[in-house]
Design a protein around this motif. Structure first.
Motif, PDB file in Angstrom:
ATOM      1  N   PHE A 109     -23.440 -35.244   1.956  1.00 15.67           N
ATOM      2  CA  PHE A 109     -24.809 -35.723   2.102  1.00 15.67           C
ATOM      3  C   PHE A 109     -25.340 -36.117   0.728  1.00 15.67           C
ATOM      4  CE2 PHE A 109     -25.212 -32.521   5.799  1.00 15.67           C
ATOM      5  CZ  PHE A 109     -24.466 -33.359   6.618  1.00 15.67           C
ATOM      6  N   GLU A 110     -26.029 -37.238   0.665  1.00 12.24           N
ATOM      7  CA  GLU A 110     -26.570 -37.699  -0.612  1.00 12.24           C
ATOM      8  C   GLU A 110     -27.638 -36.729  -1.099  1.00 12.24           C
ATOM      9  OE1 GLU A 110     -26.832 -39.310   2.264  1.00 12.24           O
ATOM     10  OE2 GLU A 110     -26.312 -41.427   2.084  1.00 12.24           O
ATOM     11  N   SER A 111     -27.642 -36.492  -2.423  1.00 11.32           N
ATOM     12  CA  SER A 111     -28.696 -35.656  -3.001  1.00 11.32           C
ATOM     13  C   SER A 111     -30.003 -36.408  -2.936  1.00 11.32           C
ATOM     14  CB  SER A 111     -28.373 -35.305  -4.452  1.00 11.32           C
ATOM     15  OG  SER A 111     -28.210 -36.482  -5.212  1.00 11.32           O
ATOM     16  N   GLN A 112     -31.098 -35.694  -2.672  1.00 16.04           N
ATOM     17  CA  GLN A 112     -32.397 -36.324  -2.560  1.00 16.04           C
ATOM     18  C   GLN A 112     -32.874 -36.812  -3.916  1.00 16.04           C
ATOM     19  OE1 GLN A 112     -35.014 -33.527  -0.699  1.00 16.04           O
ATOM     20  NE2 GLN A 112     -34.181 -33.889   1.336  1.00 16.04           N
ATOM     21  N   LYS A 113     -33.364 -38.040  -3.944  1.00 15.59           N
ATOM     22  CA  LYS A 113     -33.849 -38.625  -5.178  1.00 15.59           C
ATOM     23  C   LYS A 113     -35.333 -38.326  -5.357  1.00 15.59           C
ATOM     24  CE  LYS A 113     -30.534 -42.424  -5.045  1.00 15.59           C
ATOM     25  NZ  LYS A 113     -30.352 -43.892  -4.990  1.00 15.59           N
ATOM     26  N   VAL A 114     -35.746 -38.270  -6.610  1.00 15.28           N
ATOM     27  CA  VAL A 114     -37.150 -38.036  -6.895  1.00 15.28           C
ATOM     28  C   VAL A 114     -37.951 -39.247  -6.439  1.00 15.28           C
ATOM     29  CG1 VAL A 114     -38.850 -37.615  -8.705  1.00 15.28           C
ATOM     30  CG2 VAL A 114     -36.587 -36.558  -8.839  1.00 15.28           C
ATOM     31  N   ALA A 168     -39.413 -41.769   9.223  1.00 13.45           N
ATOM     32  CA  ALA A 168     -39.137 -42.774  10.251  1.00 13.45           C
ATOM     33  C   ALA A 168     -38.349 -43.940   9.674  1.00 13.45           C
ATOM     34  CB  ALA A 168     -40.449 -43.258  10.857  1.00 13.45           C
ATOM     35  N   ILE A 169     -38.655 -44.298   8.416  1.00 17.23           N
ATOM     36  CA  ILE A 169     -38.011 -45.447   7.790  1.00 17.23           C
ATOM     37  C   ILE A 169     -36.704 -45.047   7.125  1.00 17.23           C
ATOM     38  CG2 ILE A 169     -38.302 -47.253   6.054  1.00 17.23           C
ATOM     39  CD1 ILE A 169     -41.327 -46.928   6.435  1.00 17.23           C
ATOM     40  N   ASN A 170     -36.688 -43.879   6.491  1.00 15.31           N
ATOM     41  CA  ASN A 170     -35.556 -43.447   5.694  1.00 15.31           C
ATOM     42  C   ASN A 170     -35.147 -42.040   6.127  1.00 15.31           C
ATOM     43  OD1 ASN A 170     -33.627 -43.387   3.692  1.00 15.31           O
ATOM     44  ND2 ASN A 170     -35.032 -42.597   2.153  1.00 15.31           N
ATOM     45  N   PRO A 171     -34.359 -41.910   7.210  1.00 19.72           N
ATOM     46  CA  PRO A 171     -34.017 -40.583   7.719  1.00 19.72           C
ATOM     47  C   PRO A 171     -33.233 -39.775   6.695  1.00 19.72           C
ATOM     48  CG  PRO A 171     -32.640 -42.274   8.716  1.00 19.72           C
ATOM     49  CD  PRO A 171     -33.712 -42.980   7.948  1.00 19.72           C
ATOM     50  N   GLY A 172     -33.159 -38.467   6.914  1.00 19.84           N
ATOM     51  CA  GLY A 172     -32.498 -37.572   5.977  1.00 19.84           C
ATOM     52  C   GLY A 172     -31.023 -37.877   5.836  1.00 19.84           C
ATOM     53  N   PRO A 173     -30.390 -37.323   4.801  1.00 18.12           N
ATOM     54  CA  PRO A 173     -28.981 -37.617   4.522  1.00 18.12           C
ATOM     55  C   PRO A 173     -28.044 -37.224   5.658  1.00 18.12           C
ATOM     56  CG  PRO A 173     -29.791 -35.812   3.153  1.00 18.12           C
ATOM     57  CD  PRO A 173     -30.980 -36.433   3.802  1.00 18.12           C
ATOM     58  N   GLU A 174     -28.339 -36.131   6.362  1.00 19.07           N
ATOM     59  CA  GLU A 174     -27.473 -35.733   7.467  1.00 19.07           C
ATOM     60  C   GLU A 174     -27.534 -36.758   8.601  1.00 19.07           C
ATOM     61  OE1 GLU A 174     -26.621 -31.946  10.469  1.00 19.07           O
ATOM     62  OE2 GLU A 174     -27.994 -31.740   8.762  1.00 19.07           O
ATOM     63  N   LYS A 175     -28.745 -37.238   8.902  1.00 20.66           N
ATOM     64  CA  LYS A 175     -28.894 -38.242   9.960  1.00 20.66           C
ATOM     65  C   LYS A 175     -28.204 -39.545   9.572  1.00 20.66           C
ATOM     66  CE  LYS A 175     -33.201 -36.526  12.018  1.00 20.66           C
ATOM     67  NZ  LYS A 175     -34.622 -36.857  12.326  1.00 20.66           N
ATOM     68  N   ARG A 176     -28.299 -39.906   8.300  1.00 18.62           N
ATOM     69  CA  ARG A 176     -27.645 -41.137   7.860  1.00 18.62           C
ATOM     70  C   ARG A 176     -26.127 -41.018   7.981  1.00 18.62           C
ATOM     71  NH1 ARG A 176     -31.766 -40.959   3.880  1.00 18.62           N
ATOM     72  NH2 ARG A 176     -30.352 -40.153   2.270  1.00 18.62           N
ATOM     73  N   ALA A 177     -25.590 -39.837   7.635  1.00 10.66           N
ATOM     74  CA  ALA A 177     -24.148 -39.632   7.766  1.00 10.66           C
ATOM     75  C   ALA A 177     -23.717 -39.700   9.227  1.00 10.66           C
ATOM     76  CB  ALA A 177     -23.756 -38.292   7.147  1.00 10.66           C
ATOM     77  N   LYS A 178     -24.496 -39.082  10.114  1.00 12.72           N
ATOM     78  CA  LYS A 178     -24.182 -39.134  11.542  1.00 12.72           C
ATOM     79  C   LYS A 178     -24.234 -40.567  12.060  1.00 12.72           C
ATOM     80  CE  LYS A 178     -25.751 -34.488  12.859  1.00 12.72           C
ATOM     81  NZ  LYS A 178     -26.764 -33.717  13.628  1.00 12.72           N
ATOM     82  N   ALA A 179     -25.203 -41.323  11.566  1.00 13.80           N
ATOM     83  CA  ALA A 179     -25.329 -42.715  12.002  1.00 13.80           C
ATOM     84  C   ALA A 179     -24.122 -43.532  11.562  1.00 13.80           C
ATOM     85  CB  ALA A 179     -26.622 -43.317  11.451  1.00 13.80           C
TER      86      ALA A 179
END
Length: 327
Positions: A109-114, A168-179
């Motif tokens: 999962f990508e680390s969250q950016k500031v 809604a626009i930029n889902p979390g890293p886990e959701k992006r990986a699942k997608a």
């Protein structure tokens, strides 16, 4: 895939154009220490001749583990063999499964950016708060402290304020990986993937076929699924796929490094007891943790016999179905 049982180092020191030149190269073999030394000597001589002719080459190879060995064999202790698969202990002490053709890939999962917008939102209140506190107390130190406190509070508020719209626009890293996995499977309905949860993301194991690590199919798969670029390069250079089977030491309360440093293989005989003591302590703690947790299988029901054998070894040693905490 080359994971040698024996290693040696060759050395040549001679005068070249009036200057002393020393060249060292490693050699390896699965047969014997003598064969490893012969290989080292041959590689050293070849490198020396190229350097003596004026070619710019490193005079010495560094003793590095898998993470730094671009194109060199995997320099790790062989703990167990399971058919074509080899289980090794890596430089920080964890067990790893290496296979020449059964496809593993990790999606971290990508680390969250500031959030720059949240920072801008917080800067104004922090500046005002700092000026007011400094003026009231007659101290610039008080102003700095107040500014830091106000900035932290305002930054938190700014992040919370934007979270609703951003999710809604930029889902979390886990959701992006699942997608990404879902999109890949829509385009590759004939694939059969087992999905595991790791501490940092997902691990995928392809069950329907075996693969050449240097093939275009593997390269395309890595790109579509967002596999770490360093891992992708290692698969190509080492000619294998790889999966960690036991916990990372620092995740289970072991702060000290595998002894002796830097943890690469082989180890001098007089230093083996130090290593074995560390490994015994690590293994005793690691057995209460899993490296990953099996989640689901997706895609077709096709199973390649080689993948089936590797999956059984992987699931057993990684404790994927144990319910233990993953680390």
């Amino acid at each position: 895939m080359i994971i040698p049982a024996y290693w040696a180092e060759g050395r040549i020191q001679q005068q070249v154009d009036g200057k002393q030149v020393t060249v060292r190269r490693f050699g390896w073999s699965d047969d014997s220490a003598a064969a490893a030394q012969a290989h080292a000597d041959a590689r050293t001589l070849a490198a020396f001749e190229r350097i003596a002719s004026g070619e710019k080459l490193a005079r010495r190879e560094r003793k590095v583990a898998y993470n730094g060995a671009d194109g060199m064999p995997i320099r790790e202790e062989i703990v167990q063999r399971a058919g074509d698969a080899v289980i090794t202990r890596n430089s920080y002490g964890a067990l790893c499964l290496n296979t020449p053709d059964v496809l593993f890939l990790d999606i971290d999962f990508e680390s969250q950016k500031v959030d720059s917008g949240a920072i801008e939102f917080a800067l104004g209140p922090a500046l005002v708060g700092g000026l007011l506190a400094g003026w009231s107390a007659g101290s610039w130190i008080a102003g700095v402290i107040a500014a830091v406190v106000v900035f932290a509070v305002a930054l938190r508020i700014g992040k919370q304020r934007k979270q609703g719209d951003a999710s809604a626009i930029n889902p979390g890293p886990e959701k992006r990986a699942k997608a990404r996995i879902a999109r890949f499977m829509q385009q590759h309905a004939d694939w059969h993937l087992r999905i595991y949860r790791t501490p940092a993301g997902f691990r995928l194991l392809a069950m329907h076929a075996v693969f050449d690590p240097a093939s275009a199919a593997v390269s395309d798969c890595f790109k579509q699924l967002g596999v770490d670029k360093v891992y992708a390069r290692m698969c190509q250079n080492q000619g294998c796929f790889r999966a960690r089977l036991s916990a990372k030491p620092w995740r289970i309360g072991i702060a000290d490094h595998l002894r002796p440093r830097p943890g690469v293989w082989p180890v001098a005989a007089e230093r083996l007891p130090m290593r074995e003591a560390w490994v015994a302590r690590y293994d005793a703690i690691a057995r209460d943790h899993a490296a990953c947790r099996f989640l689901e299988a997706v895609g077709s029901a096709t199973v390649h016999p080689a993948a089936q054998r590797v999956q059984e070894v992987h699931d057993d040693l990684s404790r994927a179905a144990s319910g233990l905490p993953i680390a």
